[in-house]
Design a protein around this motif. Structure first.
Motif, PDB file in Angstrom:
ATOM      1  N   GLN A  55      -1.779  15.775  -7.619  1.00 31.77           N
ATOM      2  CA  GLN A  55      -1.755  14.909  -6.445  1.00 31.77           C
ATOM      3  C   GLN A  55      -0.828  13.721  -6.650  1.00 31.77           C
ATOM      4  O   GLN A  55      -0.084  13.336  -5.736  1.00 31.77           O
ATOM      5  CB  GLN A  55      -3.167  14.433  -6.105  1.00 31.77           C
ATOM      6  CG  GLN A  55      -3.254  13.819  -4.715  1.00 31.77           C
ATOM      7  CD  GLN A  55      -4.683  13.592  -4.284  1.00 31.77           C
ATOM      8  OE1 GLN A  55      -5.417  12.841  -4.919  1.00 31.77           O
ATOM      9  NE2 GLN A  55      -5.082  14.229  -3.199  1.00 31.77           N
ATOM     10  N   ARG A  93       2.366  13.402  -4.147  1.00 27.38           N
ATOM     11  CA  ARG A  93       2.359  12.272  -3.219  1.00 27.38           C
ATOM     12  C   ARG A  93       3.320  11.157  -3.626  1.00 27.38           C
ATOM     13  O   ARG A  93       3.768  10.396  -2.758  1.00 27.38           O
ATOM     14  CB  ARG A  93       0.938  11.726  -3.083  1.00 27.38           C
ATOM     15  CG  ARG A  93      -0.008  12.708  -2.413  1.00 27.38           C
ATOM     16  CD  ARG A  93      -1.332  12.077  -2.033  1.00 27.38           C
ATOM     17  NE  ARG A  93      -2.180  13.023  -1.326  1.00 27.38           N
ATOM     18  CZ  ARG A  93      -3.306  12.713  -0.700  1.00 27.38           C
ATOM     19  NH1 ARG A  93      -3.732  11.442  -0.708  1.00 27.38           N
ATOM     20  NH2 ARG A  93      -4.015  13.620  -0.080  1.00 27.38           N
ATOM     21  N   ASP A 123       0.931   3.026   0.558  1.00 30.73           N
ATOM     22  CA  ASP A 123       0.262   4.195   1.132  1.00 30.73           C
ATOM     23  C   ASP A 123      -0.216   5.205   0.099  1.00 30.73           C
ATOM     24  O   ASP A 123      -1.303   5.760   0.234  1.00 30.73           O
ATOM     25  CB  ASP A 123       1.185   4.900   2.137  1.00 30.73           C
ATOM     26  CG  ASP A 123       1.238   4.175   3.473  1.00 30.73           C
ATOM     27  OD1 ASP A 123       0.326   3.374   3.742  1.00 30.73           O
ATOM     28  OD2 ASP A 123       2.200   4.392   4.240  1.00 30.73           O
ATOM     29  N   VAL A 124       0.576   5.464  -0.938  1.00 30.20           N
ATOM     30  CA  VAL A 124       0.217   6.541  -1.851  1.00 30.20           C
ATOM     31  C   VAL A 124      -0.801   6.099  -2.902  1.00 30.20           C
ATOM     32  O   VAL A 124      -1.861   6.727  -3.050  1.00 30.20           O
ATOM     33  CB  VAL A 124       1.475   7.123  -2.536  1.00 30.20           C
ATOM     34  CG1 VAL A 124       1.079   8.143  -3.583  1.00 30.20           C
ATOM     35  CG2 VAL A 124       2.392   7.761  -1.505  1.00 30.20           C
ATOM     36  N   THR A 138      -4.551   6.089  -2.383  1.00 33.15           N
ATOM     37  CA  THR A 138      -5.233   7.374  -2.151  1.00 33.15           C
ATOM     38  C   THR A 138      -5.461   8.160  -3.434  1.00 33.15           C
ATOM     39  O   THR A 138      -6.058   9.240  -3.385  1.00 33.15           O
ATOM     40  CB  THR A 138      -4.415   8.263  -1.187  1.00 33.15           C
ATOM     41  OG1 THR A 138      -3.227   8.748  -1.851  1.00 33.15           O
ATOM     42  CG2 THR A 138      -4.039   7.510   0.074  1.00 33.15           C
ATOM     43  N   THR A 147      -1.643  12.170   2.488  1.00 36.14           N
ATOM     44  CA  THR A 147      -1.677  10.717   2.316  1.00 36.14           C
ATOM     45  C   THR A 147      -1.974  10.026   3.642  1.00 36.14           C
ATOM     46  O   THR A 147      -2.789   9.096   3.719  1.00 36.14           O
ATOM     47  CB  THR A 147      -0.326  10.221   1.762  1.00 36.14           C
ATOM     48  OG1 THR A 147      -0.154  10.726   0.438  1.00 36.14           O
ATOM     49  CG2 THR A 147      -0.253   8.708   1.739  1.00 36.14           C
ATOM     50  N   ASP A 182      -5.614  10.462   4.624  1.00 36.38           N
ATOM     51  CA  ASP A 182      -6.503   9.632   3.803  1.00 36.38           C
ATOM     52  C   ASP A 182      -6.427   8.162   4.210  1.00 36.38           C
ATOM     53  O   ASP A 182      -7.444   7.458   4.232  1.00 36.38           O
ATOM     54  CB  ASP A 182      -6.144   9.782   2.323  1.00 36.38           C
ATOM     55  CG  ASP A 182      -6.577  11.111   1.741  1.00 36.38           C
ATOM     56  OD1 ASP A 182      -7.313  11.860   2.423  1.00 36.38           O
ATOM     57  OD2 ASP A 182      -6.170  11.420   0.599  1.00 36.38           O
ATOM     58  N   ARG A 183      -5.242   7.682   4.519  1.00 37.93           N
ATOM     59  CA  ARG A 183      -5.101   6.278   4.927  1.00 37.93           C
ATOM     60  C   ARG A 183      -5.745   6.037   6.289  1.00 37.93           C
ATOM     61  O   ARG A 183      -6.427   5.030   6.497  1.00 37.93           O
ATOM     62  CB  ARG A 183      -3.622   5.888   4.963  1.00 37.93           C
ATOM     63  CG  ARG A 183      -2.955   5.905   3.606  1.00 37.93           C
ATOM     64  CD  ARG A 183      -3.532   4.848   2.676  1.00 37.93           C
ATOM     65  NE  ARG A 183      -3.012   3.519   2.995  1.00 37.93           N
ATOM     66  CZ  ARG A 183      -3.658   2.385   2.742  1.00 37.93           C
ATOM     67  NH1 ARG A 183      -4.864   2.418   2.213  1.00 37.93           N
ATOM     68  NH2 ARG A 183      -3.106   1.231   3.028  1.00 37.93           N
ATOM     69  N   PRO A 234      -0.765   3.886   7.969  1.00 38.54           N
ATOM     70  CA  PRO A 234       0.195   4.389   6.981  1.00 38.54           C
ATOM     71  C   PRO A 234       1.633   4.249   7.470  1.00 38.54           C
ATOM     72  O   PRO A 234       2.339   5.229   7.731  1.00 38.54           O
ATOM     73  CB  PRO A 234      -0.215   5.855   6.834  1.00 38.54           C
ATOM     74  CG  PRO A 234      -0.758   6.217   8.187  1.00 38.54           C
ATOM     75  CD  PRO A 234      -1.432   4.971   8.709  1.00 38.54           C
ATOM     76  N   ALA A 281       4.426   5.972   5.115  1.00 41.27           N
ATOM     77  CA  ALA A 281       4.374   7.427   5.163  1.00 41.27           C
ATOM     78  C   ALA A 281       4.810   7.939   6.536  1.00 41.27           C
ATOM     79  O   ALA A 281       5.493   8.968   6.646  1.00 41.27           O
ATOM     80  CB  ALA A 281       2.972   7.912   4.826  1.00 41.27           C
TER      81      ALA A 281
END
Length: 459
Positions: free
Chosen positions: A278, A282, A323-324, A327, A374, A377-378, A385, A388
């Motif tokens: 991951q 990501r 952002d990454v 997560t 990502t 999840d955000r 995000p 992203a």
């Protein structure tokens, strides 16, 4: 100038390639495999002296690799380019090259051969022929043709047919592609194909499908690279591949039988690949895609040029930081901010000349595994995000501006945007492509608003 061959090698390999027997079948004999798994296999053989792990490589599309390697006794070189040094290494672990369209029966026979203990794959995301929901796309014309009885030409068809014919040691099938939980994912596809074909038997349940994570930047080889390899070797190598110094392989320690001693060559065997996978997907792969699309839109030919643009480098850092990283759960020993900086340093290596258009290929299948998780999840934490979404927006504008899109869904994407005239039209048209965007993103107004704003700025 003479071609590279066993007779022309200035220094003989530590393991004589002629003594290697085939124990591995690799599906997808492209540059990445030759600069990664084949290198690990070569080094493991040198360190252990084991000779049972030669590779039978399978080209899924053309005979080009076979035609390069056959006159060279299967030998080729890896030209490793750092920021301030270059080295070259001759690899002899590939002992046979099969071309699936020419001789599909030979591919199945190699997989079925009880001397084959491991099958590895690098066929890219689109090579798995999966449906948007994650299972096998049984409507795919190539899958249908295999199921109708032709000698199989899809990787899942080849694997299922080979497994069905095995009678001895159980097989390990190891995906090395950039997919989430690639081992269980491939197992599901193979089982679904076998069920549809009426092939399912005990060998399918006995086979192991470990997950893995691979990492090395391998740009396309140019004529200038071949010329440099010839100068360094003193012989001509038509099959040379180019790579960065960084080399990483993390493998789930779940094998059905014997395996090469890849760990002696530096591979990491672990009970859980997921945190490594991951983080790489990501951070590295997502940032690679972002720089490819934003860089191409600015006219940059290579990723190194794009990351040397201060504004684009800042956007990449913001993607990683904002952002990454929130997560991710880092694997033991991996400092995420430091890893993110190392990713950008590797991208900035001017010696690699990794083309933005090469990284931009196949966006419709790359975005879901590199960026959309990502974003989901955000959004689930009520965060916006923005970074992203910028990467996704850049893909949308890239698709709209490109006269030809190198993507398995190119026709569908171009048809979707055929009548769009505004940024909002473009976002709505591509968001509606359900094979790319899941429904929860299609219906998320915050994500849509971010995309419209970014597309407006990029247009």
């Amino acid at each position: 100038m003479n071609r590279l061959s066993l007779s022309n090698l200035p220094t003989k390999p530590a393991v004589d390639p002629g003594e290697l027997s085939v124990g591995i079948v690799h599906l997808g004999l492209g540059a990445f495999h030759r600069a990664h798994q084949a290198v690990f296999t070569e080094r493991a053989a040198q360190l252990t002296g084991e000779t049972r792990w030669g590779i039978a490589g399978v080209s899924q599309r053309s005979a080009a690799v076979r035609d390069q390697l056959a006159p060279q006794d299967g030998l080729y070189s890896v030209l490793t380019r750092g920021t301030d040094s270059t080295s070259i290494e001759v690899i002899g672990s590939i002992r046979e090259v099969l071309t699936a369209p020419e001789d599909p029966d030979a591919v199945v026979a190699r997989i079925a051969d009880n001397r084959t203990a491991v099958v590895t794959l690098t066929v890219t995301e689109k090579g798995y022929r999966a449906a948007s929901g994650g299972g096998l796309d049984l409507s795919d014309p190539e899958i249908q043709a295999d199921l109708a009885g032709r000698p199989p030409r899809t990787v899942v068809g080849q694997l299922a047919a080979g497994l069905a014919r095995r009678t001895g040691e159980s097989l390990t099938i190891l995906s090395c592609d950039n997919l989430v939980a690639n081992g269980p994912f491939l197992q599901r596809l193979v089982h679904e194909y076998a069920d549809a074909a009426g092939l399912r038997g005990e060998q399918f349940d006995a086979a192991a499908f470990p997950a893995s994570m691979v990492d090395r930047i391998v740009p396309a080889t140019t004529d200038a690279d071949r010329d440099e390899a010839a100068r360094l070797l003193g012989v001509r190598d038509e099959a040379v591949v180019v790579a960065e110094p960084f080399l990483q392989w993390v493998i789930e320690d779940h094998f059905a039988g014997a395996r090469p001693a890849w760990d002696t060559a530096g591979a990491v065997l672990t009970a859980d690949v997921a945190p490594w996978e991951q983080a790489k997907l990501r951070m590295l792969n997502a940032t690679h895609s972002m720089l490819a699309y934003l860089g191409a839109l600015r006219g940059y030919e290579t990723i190194a040029e794009a990351v040397r643009d201060d504004e684009l480098a800042a956007a990449a850092r913001e993607l990683i930081r904002s952002d990454v990283i929130p997560t991710l759960t880092p694997p033991d020993g991996l400092d995420l901010p430091s890893y993110g900086e190392s990713v950008l340093e590797r991208f900035a290596n001017p010696a690699l000349k990794h083309k933005t258009t090469q990284v931009a290929m196949d966006g419709s299948v790359k975005l879901p595994v590199r960026l959309l998780g990502t974003i989901q999840d955000r959004l689930a934490t009520n965060a916006e995000p923005a970074s992203a979404a910028l990467a996704v927006a850049a893909w949308m504008v890239y698709v709209a501006r490109s006269t030809t899109v190198d993507d398995p869904q190119a026709d569908r994407l171009k048809s979707a945007i055929a009548n769009t005239t505004t940024p909002t039209d473009l976002v709505d048209a591509l968001l509606a492509v359900e094979s790319v965007f899941p429904r929860n993103l299609q219906e998320n107004e915050a994500f849509r608003t971010l995309l419209i704003g970014h597309v407006t700025e990029l247009s």
